[in-house]
Each structure stands twice: as C-alpha cells, then as structure tokens.
Design a protein around this motif. Structure first.
Motif, PDB file in Angstrom:
ATOM      1  N   LEU A 136      20.188  17.082 -67.305  1.00 54.30           N
ATOM      2  CA  LEU A 136      20.241  17.667 -68.636  1.00 54.30           C
ATOM      3  C   LEU A 136      19.246  16.942 -69.535  1.00 54.30           C
ATOM      4  O   LEU A 136      19.035  15.742 -69.402  1.00 54.30           O
ATOM      5  CB  LEU A 136      21.648  17.536 -69.230  1.00 54.30           C
ATOM      6  N   GLU A 137      18.655  17.691 -70.453  1.00 49.13           N
ATOM      7  CA  GLU A 137      17.699  17.091 -71.379  1.00 49.13           C
ATOM      8  C   GLU A 137      18.192  17.266 -72.808  1.00 49.13           C
ATOM      9  O   GLU A 137      18.589  18.354 -73.214  1.00 49.13           O
ATOM     10  CB  GLU A 137      16.321  17.724 -71.229  1.00 49.13           C
ATOM     11  N   ARG A 138      18.147  16.184 -73.565  1.00 52.54           N
ATOM     12  CA  ARG A 138      18.548  16.230 -74.970  1.00 52.54           C
ATOM     13  C   ARG A 138      17.391  16.766 -75.809  1.00 52.54           C
ATOM     14  O   ARG A 138      16.251  16.323 -75.674  1.00 52.54           O
ATOM     15  CB  ARG A 138      18.945  14.837 -75.460  1.00 52.54           C
ATOM     16  N   ILE A 139      17.711  17.718 -76.696  1.00 49.73           N
ATOM     17  CA  ILE A 139      16.729  18.267 -77.623  1.00 49.73           C
ATOM     18  C   ILE A 139      17.186  17.935 -79.040  1.00 49.73           C
ATOM     19  O   ILE A 139      18.270  18.349 -79.459  1.00 49.73           O
ATOM     20  CB  ILE A 139      16.588  19.799 -77.482  1.00 49.73           C
ATOM     21  N   ASN A 140      16.403  17.175 -79.775  1.00 51.07           N
ATOM     22  CA  ASN A 140      16.702  16.888 -81.169  1.00 51.07           C
ATOM     23  C   ASN A 140      16.211  18.054 -82.027  1.00 51.07           C
ATOM     24  O   ASN A 140      15.024  18.408 -81.969  1.00 51.07           O
ATOM     25  CB  ASN A 140      16.036  15.597 -81.621  1.00 51.07           C
ATOM     26  N   ILE A 141      17.108  18.649 -82.795  1.00 50.12           N
ATOM     27  CA  ILE A 141      16.750  19.825 -83.589  1.00 50.12           C
ATOM     28  C   ILE A 141      15.600  19.524 -84.549  1.00 50.12           C
ATOM     29  O   ILE A 141      14.719  20.355 -84.768  1.00 50.12           O
ATOM     30  CB  ILE A 141      17.988  20.356 -84.352  1.00 50.12           C
ATOM     31  N   ALA A 142      15.571  18.310 -85.100  1.00 53.54           N
ATOM     32  CA  ALA A 142      14.516  17.936 -86.038  1.00 53.54           C
ATOM     33  C   ALA A 142      13.132  17.923 -85.396  1.00 53.54           C
ATOM     34  O   ALA A 142      12.119  18.020 -86.099  1.00 53.54           O
ATOM     35  CB  ALA A 142      14.817  16.569 -86.640  1.00 53.54           C
TER      36      ALA A 142
END
Length: 231
Positions: A136-142
């Motif tokens: 899984l890869e984390r995506i920062n909305i900012a």
C-alpha cells in the motif's frame, strides 16, 4: 467523507437536475431518489442519510411533513417552485430553501450552508493499492497536483511522483476536499493551488502538465480562475 444525499420530488425532470448537480459536486454521494415521499421516509429509517433534498408540494405526504418526521435525524434542503412555505420551512430548522429553477451556483451555496452547520473532519491522507501484491502507498492530499482517470484505473500525480492504482475516479473524488480540488473534465481533477495558469482551452499545472478543460466544466473553471483575477 462524502455527504450522503437523498432526493425526493414527484417530478422526474426536477430529480434529473439535482442528480446532475450532485454528480458535479465531489463531496456529495447520491444514495437514491424517490417520487413517493413515504418511501423516502422508509428509506431514511433503514439507511444512514446525511442530507435530504426535498420538494414541498407532493401528493400523499408533502415536504413539510417529511421534514417534521426527519427533525433531528436528517438535514433538509427544500427544493420547490413555491415561495409561500419559506416561513414554515425555516421554523423546521431546515438548512436552506431553494426556489426552482435552481442554478448550480445557488445549489452550491446551499451545500456550503450544510457544511457550515454540520462540519466533518477531513483526512489529510489515504492509502492506495499498487501493482505490487500486499503493498500500500500513502498519498498525502496536500501533495496531490492532478488526478487522471482511465476506465477503472486512476493516476495520481503527487509531488514529483505518479502512482497508478485500480480505483474509480468518482470514489477518489469523494475523498478530496471540494474547496481545494476542481474537476476540469470528465476524467481529470486538479488541485486549485497547483494551477499556474491557463493556455488556450487548457489548465497549466505547477508540474508542467497541461490539462484540457472539458466543455461541461468551462464555466466552473472560469469562476474559480476569475475569483483570483486582478484586473
């Protein structure tokens, strides 16, 4: 998290307009539509509904009666061709009172009122599946600059990276704060803060990408750009 919406109106044409507006608004999710207000009440008893868009003059059970039954349970915005119910409507503590024909701009104002009255926490990140099993890869909305959909896949441009994941663009759109992101064509969403300019019929982004503005979205994009324009 998307606002879960139910539409109640005895006129199919009126429902179609609201369905179109809801589809155009990333933070809204249409649960169902009803022409029979009694069926709508039954649906609300069985499902978690955040917001009811409801006509007033309907057979069997009118919108005022619906609002009374939902008082304290579900927020209500009236959508009606009649102005003479306004006082009674606001006595029921409704969110807003929209008079037909309803423009998209006026519709958004009503949704903004709902958000002010019923604020929800907004996640600052999410996780997506990648092509590697179990990863899984984390995506920062900012960090998101641009999101592009193609069939069941979405490409997320974030920072200097792009991530491709098996996901529906509509589902991802509902996770993005509407005030910060703008759909500019059927398959593309951009972060407003990363719009560096316009070129012809396209939006130029800070990462150098040039994204064509779809005909349906030209007016909406122009409003966002013009709100920052200094003459």
């Amino acid at each position: 998290m998307a606002i879960k919406v139910l539409v109640v109106d005895d006129e199919a044409a009126a429902i179609d307009v609201l369905k179109y507006y809801i589809d155009m608004t990333p933070t809204l999710s249409l649960l169902a539509t009803f022409t029979d207000s009694r069926q709508a009440i039954q649906y609300c008893m069985l499902h978690d509904v955040d917001l009811l868009l409801c006509d007033i003059e309907m057979p069997l059970m009118n919108g005022l009666e619906v609002a009374e039954k939902q008082l304290g349970k579900t927020a209500v915005i009236f959508t009606t061709a009649h102005t003479n119910y306004a006082v009674k409507a606001f006595e029921l503590n409704i969110v807003d009172y929209l008079v037909k024909p309803i423009s998209y701009e006026r519709f958004l104002q009503a949704i903004s009122k709902y958000k002010e009255q019923f604020p929800t926490s907004v996640d600052d990140h999410f996780f997506v599946k990648t092509g590697t099993k179990g990863h899984l890869e984390r995506i920062n909305i900012a960090d998101i600059i641009h999101v592009e959909g193609a069939r069941n896949y979405v490409t997320i441009y974030h920072g200097t990276t792009q991530t491709i994941t098996l996901l529906n663009l509509k589902d991802l759109e509902q996770r993005l704060p509407a005030r910060d992101f703008l759909r500019i064509q059927k398959s593309s969403i951009v972060a407003i803060k990363h719009i560096s300019g316009t070129k012809g019929g396209s939006v130029l982004l800070t990462n150098g990408n040039l994204v064509v503005i779809g005909p349906t979205y030209k007016e909406q994009v122009a409003k966002v750009i013009n709100s920052k324009l200094i003459n």
